[in-house]
Design an enzyme around this catalytic site. Structure first.
Site, short mmCIF file in Angstrom:
data_model
loop_
_atom_site.label_atom_id
_atom_site.label_comp_id
_atom_site.label_asym_id
_atom_site.label_seq_id
_atom_site.Cartn_x
_atom_site.Cartn_y
_atom_site.Cartn_z
N LYS A 69 -1.78 -46.33 -23.69
CA LYS A 69 -2.45 -45.12 -23.17
C LYS A 69 -1.63 -44.51 -22.04
CE LYS A 69 -6.83 -46.88 -24.81
NZ LYS A 69 -8.09 -47.62 -24.52
N GLN A 113 -11.39 -50.05 -19.57
CA GLN A 113 -11.00 -50.74 -20.80
C GLN A 113 -11.98 -51.88 -21.10
OE1 GLN A 113 -8.28 -49.78 -22.82
NE2 GLN A 113 -9.22 -51.23 -24.24
N ASP A 136 -13.96 -41.65 -22.87
CA ASP A 136 -14.24 -42.51 -24.03
C ASP A 136 -15.46 -42.00 -24.80
OD1 ASP A 136 -12.47 -44.55 -24.61
OD2 ASP A 136 -13.29 -45.94 -23.11
#
Ligand code: NAD
Length: 310
Positions: A69, A113, A136
């Protein structure tokens, strides 16, 4: 004031190149090229998109994902901030610091994460992220908005799959779509998005009685279970579009999907490989969400800051 990004014709050309293979790497590269241009437009107006990545503990897969990422951000000119906490970080100090990161004026998107250690409950952590910075798309408000119609920020994997289908000219309208897996991050939002696109959707999971019968009916099949080879190629309906989300490390060290690829390829009209299918689209869509969040904060049209055509 809108910020337009047309997916055409780059992503379509990429998707059309290799049937029956649906090459997620190529489509993701085309999407990233479009996003890089949007990033430069935003930066030209004094707003360089910034993504904060938060990681806890030493999970190897998480470390690799975060590295991907960070690299994707760098390639697009998006600024990234990486904050790593020890696995035994105290719950209150973690949440306090997360609140500080979320509140930062220069941060457009925040991603924690997953998975997290058990003493940091995921639900609670996700709810600390401001919905407008929730790149997200996991915050209950964003998931609720998805249920209600359309959210500004939607979960990356299913949204990336919708982009892939559009690039490949697969119209879900009226089609029988089967989604295997009902997780909050893939299966459920996937079913919502396919329903929104007018497909007739069936969701299967570990308690589904006759999975084979469901799969044989599917004109669009999305498999997201993490059970390697769960779907034999012989189950695939002739001409079906097959999207394999699963990623499993096999005994020989290679990566495999949930669908028996070699045999499925002979029956499907389009099929995503593993690796190189859904994975690259997920990361590119995270970048898209970051650009969307930044564009909204920079004062572009809040409802739909990026017009993705068609
Ligand atoms: P999860 O473990 O949260 O959910 C798995 C789902 O599969 C559950 O709903 C379960 O009911 C269903 N399932 C399990 N065994 C089954 C069976 N035998 N028959 C029918 N259904 C069954 O997983 P997840 O987070 O949704 O991820 C699924 C897979 O997708 C994993 O391999 C994960 O690594 C992968 N994944 C890939 C990407 C990507 O970008 N490529 C993104 C997210 C997840």
């Amino acid at each position: 004031m809108t910020l337009e990004i047309s997916l055409e014709p780059l992503t379509r050309a990429a998707a059309a190149a290799t049937p029956p293979l649906l090459d997620g790497r190529a489509v993701a590269a085309a999407l990233r090229a479009q996003l890089a241009a949007a990033v430069e437009r935003l930066a030209g107006r004094g707003h360089r998109p910034t993504l904060a990545l938060v990681r806890v503990g030493d999970d190897e897969a998480s470390e690799i994902y975060v590295r991907f990422k960070v690299r994707a951000c760098r390639e697009l000119g998006i600024r990234s901030i990486h904050r790593h906490f020890e696995a035994d970080v105290d719950r209150d100090s973690f949440l306090d610091e997360l609140d500080d990161i979320v509140a930062r004026e220069d941060v457009d998107g925040v991603l924690v994460q997953l998975p997290l250690p058990p003493h940091l409950p995921e639900e609670e952590v996700i709810e600390r992220i401001e919905p407008g910075k929730d790149v997200d798309g996991f915050h209950p408000l964003n998931l609720g908005r998805l249920m209600a119609g359309r959210a500004r920020l939607e979960p990356c994997t299913p949204r990336g799959i919708m982009t892939l289908l559009r690039a490949a000219d697969v119209l879900p309208l009226g089609r029988r779509a089967v989604v295997i897996g009902r997780s909050r991050i893939v299966g459920r939002p996937m079913a919502q998005m396919l329903m929104r696109a007018d497909a007739t959707v069936t969701v299967c999971h570990r308690h589904t009685r006759d999975l084979e019968a469901e799969v044989r009916r599917a004109e669009i099949l999305v498999v997201a279970t993490g059970v390697a080879g769960l779907v034999p190629g012989s189950w695939i309906r002739e001409g079906a579009v097959v999207i394999d989300v699963g990623i499993t490390r096999l005994e020989d060290g290679s990566l495999g999907g949930d669908v028996e690829f070699e045999r499925a390829r002979d029956r499907a009209s389009r099929i995503t490989p593993v690796p190189g299918g859904v994975g690259p689209m997920t990361v590119a869509t995270l970048m898209e969400n970051t650009v969307r969040a930044a564009a909204t904060r920079a004062g572009f049209t809040p409802q739909e800051p990026l017009t993705i055509a068609p």
